[in-house]
Design a protein around this motif. Sequence first.
Motif, short mmCIF file in Angstrom:
data_model
loop_
_atom_site.label_atom_id
_atom_site.label_comp_id
_atom_site.label_asym_id
_atom_site.label_seq_id
_atom_site.Cartn_x
_atom_site.Cartn_y
_atom_site.Cartn_z
N ASN A 1 0.84 -1.20 0.00
CA ASN A 1 0.00 0.00 0.00
C ASN A 1 0.88 1.25 0.00
N PRO A 2 1.23 1.77 -1.17
CA PRO A 2 2.15 2.92 -1.26
C PRO A 2 1.43 4.25 -0.99
N GLU A 3 1.26 4.57 0.26
CA GLU A 3 0.54 5.81 0.60
C GLU A 3 1.21 7.03 -0.02
N ILE A 4 2.52 6.96 -0.20
CA ILE A 4 3.24 8.08 -0.82
C ILE A 4 2.71 8.33 -2.25
N LEU A 5 2.36 7.28 -2.96
CA LEU A 5 1.82 7.43 -4.32
C LEU A 5 0.46 8.10 -4.29
N TRP A 6 -0.40 7.65 -3.37
CA TRP A 6 -1.73 8.26 -3.28
C TRP A 6 -1.62 9.73 -2.89
N LEU B 1 2.44 2.03 -16.16
CA LEU B 1 2.24 0.77 -15.44
C LEU B 1 2.83 0.87 -14.04
N LEU B 2 2.03 0.48 -13.05
CA LEU B 2 2.46 0.54 -11.66
C LEU B 2 2.91 -0.83 -11.18
N LEU B 3 4.03 -0.83 -10.48
CA LEU B 3 4.52 -2.05 -9.86
C LEU B 3 4.81 -1.73 -8.39
N ILE B 4 4.08 -2.36 -7.49
CA ILE B 4 4.17 -2.03 -6.07
C ILE B 4 4.62 -3.26 -5.28
N GLU B 5 5.61 -3.07 -4.40
CA GLU B 5 6.03 -4.16 -3.53
C GLU B 5 6.05 -3.69 -2.08
N ILE B 6 5.85 -4.61 -1.15
CA ILE B 6 5.87 -4.30 0.28
C ILE B 6 7.24 -3.74 0.66
N ASP B 7 7.23 -2.72 1.48
CA ASP B 7 8.47 -2.07 1.91
C ASP B 7 9.10 -2.89 3.06
N SER B 8 9.87 -3.89 2.68
CA SER B 8 10.42 -4.80 3.68
C SER B 8 11.73 -5.38 3.18
N GLU B 9 12.62 -5.70 4.10
CA GLU B 9 13.88 -6.36 3.76
C GLU B 9 13.59 -7.69 3.07
N GLY C 1 8.93 0.40 -3.94
CA GLY C 1 9.27 -0.76 -3.14
C GLY C 1 10.48 -0.50 -2.26
N PRO C 2 11.04 -1.56 -1.66
CA PRO C 2 12.20 -1.39 -0.80
C PRO C 2 13.42 -0.98 -1.62
N LYS C 3 14.26 -0.15 -1.05
CA LYS C 3 15.45 0.31 -1.77
C LYS C 3 16.45 -0.82 -1.93
N ASP C 4 17.23 -0.75 -3.03
CA ASP C 4 18.26 -1.74 -3.35
C ASP C 4 17.68 -3.13 -3.60
N SER C 5 16.50 -3.19 -4.19
CA SER C 5 15.88 -4.47 -4.50
C SER C 5 16.34 -4.97 -5.86
N ASP C 6 16.09 -6.24 -6.13
CA ASP C 6 16.43 -6.81 -7.43
C ASP C 6 15.61 -6.16 -8.55
N VAL C 7 14.36 -5.81 -8.24
CA VAL C 7 13.51 -5.14 -9.23
C VAL C 7 14.13 -3.80 -9.63
N GLU C 8 14.60 -3.05 -8.65
CA GLU C 8 15.22 -1.75 -8.94
C GLU C 8 16.40 -1.92 -9.90
N ALA D 1 11.11 3.93 -13.75
CA ALA D 1 11.74 4.60 -12.59
C ALA D 1 11.30 3.88 -11.32
N TYR D 2 12.22 3.83 -10.35
CA TYR D 2 11.98 3.10 -9.11
C TYR D 2 12.10 4.05 -7.92
N PHE D 3 11.18 3.90 -6.96
CA PHE D 3 11.15 4.81 -5.82
C PHE D 3 10.98 4.06 -4.51
N GLY D 4 11.61 4.59 -3.47
CA GLY D 4 11.37 4.08 -2.14
C GLY D 4 10.09 4.69 -1.58
#
Length: 426
Positions: free
Chosen positions: A259-264, A327-335, A359-366, A376-379
């Motif tokens: 749930n990326p509240e920052i996006l909303w 296109l939105l791609l959202i992942e849980i902000d977790s290690e 999603g979480p920073k330094d992820s494989d998706v990023e 573009a990828y954002f924390g």
Amino acid sequence: MKKKVLIITYYWPPAGGPGVQRWLKFVKYLPGFDIDPIIYIPENPNYPLIDESLISEISDKVTILKQPIKEPYKLAGIFSKKSSKTISKGIISDNKKQSFIEKIMLYVRGNFFIPDARIGWVKPSVTYLEQYITQNNIDTIITTGPPHSMHLIGLRLKERLEVKWLADFRDPWTTIGYHKQLKLTKISKEKHIALEKQVLNTADQLIVTSFTTKADFQKITGRPIEVITNGYDYEPVNEFKLDSKFSMAHIGSLLSKRNPEILWEVLRDLIKEYNDFSKDLELNFIGAVSEDVLNSIKKNNLSNRVNEVGYISHKEAIVFQKKSQVLLLIEIDSEDTKCIIPGKLFEYMVSNRPIIAVGPKDSDVEKIIKQTNTGAYFGYDDYESLKTTILGHYKAFQNKSLQSHPIGLQKYSRKQLTMRLAELIK
């Protein structure tokens, strides 16, 4: 003469969702590399999502073996159909919002069905497959999970027969995000860890979908580990037109913690600041959406921009990917989720539409998005840069110049990935 390989999987058409795509595509291309795949699946599975259109992708030359399975989710549905259905989809409410029934079901699921609700299929499957493998001179088996009970079938067969065993992990086991929500006792946690370790140290070859998972597994085992990501196929689609609205589409489940509240908040503020943006914005959600996410959207006065499409066939989802503006791609902000690379990422990448991922920073998706120049990828705290990027995309949309400019995508094609798999099998 083609080499025969037995593939043990739970998800297979008419199952829908991302879990079925990986091996459906491998099976499609393996015969081209002189490998004859034999599929073993449950006869009467309880799939949370159905996509009949995928059946047409199965060659009539593929041998498919089926055995009955007892599904506890069907029994659980007697007590709470809604809870059993959402849990089987992986949608778990926040602890504070869980009903008493949901808490009980999670506790039972986590502690009485280890590693998962399909554990009862292991014993009869081993009995059946041991005889089949011997009679048909099969020397290589592959298990793919989750559900990780499939790996226990491989483990028992490896103990009884002289076979080469490849264990494919589409997702991690004990480190996956929802594992912590199963209300595990100390004994249950230890049992999960012990089973995971046994599988990782017994399989001849491990296959994972991300580099983070490989690094995590290397702390547990010295067995060879190969990273074969998910990928894309060339999907023919009928003629379509780009959306006339500034559409932002998310394809797949939006779980409570996804749930990326920052996006909303960014979208709310852009609506306030730009009249044209307010008129043009449209949010399309294709797949299940949790109440927590919908409440966050409502709190930011975006509910009237939302189009809840729900679950659709894979072919229909491909059309949405190609016609949406963003296109939105959202992942849980977790290690724990840094290793998760959704299969839809690769389909997104060949859609020619820019990706906005949170999603979480330094992820494989990023890493993949940056390497392929597909978005573009954002924390979860990158408000200003996210706002600037969306506004830039909106201006390009107004100028009819919004698109992505990908590079180096060929290595993620399903055929290329299957070639790497074939090398491991042989």
